[in-house]
Write a protein that holds these residues in place. Structure first.
Motif, PDB file in Angstrom:
ATOM      1  N   LEU A 243       4.467   3.770  -2.705  1.00 53.42           N
ATOM      2  CA  LEU A 243       3.979   4.170  -4.035  1.00 53.42           C
ATOM      3  C   LEU A 243       2.589   3.602  -4.305  1.00 53.42           C
ATOM      4  CD1 LEU A 243       7.285   3.763  -6.072  1.00 53.42           C
ATOM      5  CD2 LEU A 243       6.059   5.907  -5.613  1.00 53.42           C
ATOM      6  N   ALA A 244       2.338   2.404  -3.780  1.00 53.50           N
ATOM      7  CA  ALA A 244       1.038   1.771  -4.014  1.00 53.50           C
ATOM      8  C   ALA A 244      -0.102   2.577  -3.382  1.00 53.50           C
ATOM      9  CB  ALA A 244       1.046   0.348  -3.464  1.00 53.50           C
TER      10      ALA A 244
ATOM     11  N   ARG B 176      10.630  -0.666   1.152  1.00 51.91           N
ATOM     12  CA  ARG B 176       9.338  -0.034   1.429  1.00 51.91           C
ATOM     13  C   ARG B 176       8.770   0.830   0.304  1.00 51.91           C
ATOM     14  NH1 ARG B 176       9.969   1.969   7.719  1.00 51.91           N
ATOM     15  NH2 ARG B 176       9.638  -0.091   8.682  1.00 51.91           N
ATOM     16  N   SER B 177       9.616   1.219  -0.650  1.00 54.24           N
ATOM     17  CA  SER B 177       9.148   2.183  -1.671  1.00 54.24           C
ATOM     18  C   SER B 177       7.887   1.701  -2.387  1.00 54.24           C
ATOM     19  CB  SER B 177      10.219   2.403  -2.733  1.00 54.24           C
ATOM     20  OG  SER B 177      11.293   3.049  -2.158  1.00 54.24           O
ATOM     21  N   LYS B 178       7.867   0.405  -2.686  1.00 53.27           N
ATOM     22  CA  LYS B 178       6.745  -0.126  -3.455  1.00 53.27           C
ATOM     23  C   LYS B 178       5.418   0.081  -2.706  1.00 53.27           C
ATOM     24  CE  LYS B 178       5.729  -4.235  -6.092  1.00 53.27           C
ATOM     25  NZ  LYS B 178       5.867  -5.661  -6.115  1.00 53.27           N
ATOM     26  N   ALA B 179       5.462  -0.147  -1.399  1.00 55.50           N
ATOM     27  CA  ALA B 179       4.245   0.013  -0.586  1.00 55.50           C
ATOM     28  C   ALA B 179       3.821   1.489  -0.535  1.00 55.50           C
ATOM     29  CB  ALA B 179       4.492  -0.523   0.826  1.00 55.50           C
TER      30      ALA B 179
END
Ligand code: S3P
Length: 157
Positions: A147-148, A142-145
């Motif tokens: 951060l986005a 989930r980190s990418k989402a």
């Protein structure tokens, strides 16, 4: 014009606590998405997952979020899956919201969620899963989402 502020991040990252503190400090109304869904349906999050399934919960979660952000003074405690599921569906980031990503260490999150009461309320983290492994997997997934969509990242606590 002020923007709604939404706190995002994994379960146990402190969204509810920080949302309450911000709401008091800024004198702005507090909206807790999970609680609003529970009130609307007269069921706990766990019961909604069990009786209607996760996709239904995700629809409700997004609908309630869109209602909350009509109030540009809102302070919103989101559920941990709101942003990752929205990103996965291809939703655009709402521009009238300031997103704050709370990102303590995985170890700290696991420590907070070890309390059985905290786990009981969260269908994705019940007794049947290895908590530490599950939190690690969710963090990676989930980190990418987060951060986005994050306008601000707080990871120093
Ligand atoms: C979820 C997090 C929970 C709740 C539901 C699903 C998730 O909220 O919305 O159990 O997908 O991470 P918290 O982040 O407040 O635990």
């Amino acid at each position: 014009m002020s923007k709604a502020i939404a706190l995002i991040g994994l379960s146990g990252c402190g969204k509810t606590t920080y949302a309450k503190a911000l709401s008091e400090k800024l004198n702005r109304p507090l909206y807790d998405i999970d609680h609003l869904i529970e009130e609307k349906m007269g069921l706990s999050v766990r019961e909604i997952f069990e009786q209607f399934g996760e996709p239904y919960f995700r629809q409700q979660e997004w609908t309630v979020f869109l209602e909350c952000i009509q109030d540009h003074t809102a302070i919103i405690a989101t559920g941990g899956g709101l942003v990752p599921h929205a990103v996965a569906r291809g939703q655009d980031k709402p521009l009238n919201v300031f997103f704050v990503y709370l990102n303590p260490s995985v170890e700290e999150i696991v420590r907070r969620l070890e309390n059985p009461i905290n786990r009981l309320q969260r269908p994705l983290l019940d007794d049947s899963v290895d908590l530490s492994q599950k939190v690690r997997l969710l963090h990676v997934a989930r980190s990418k989402a987060y951060l986005a969509w994050a306008d601000e990242i707080i990871d120093t606590f």
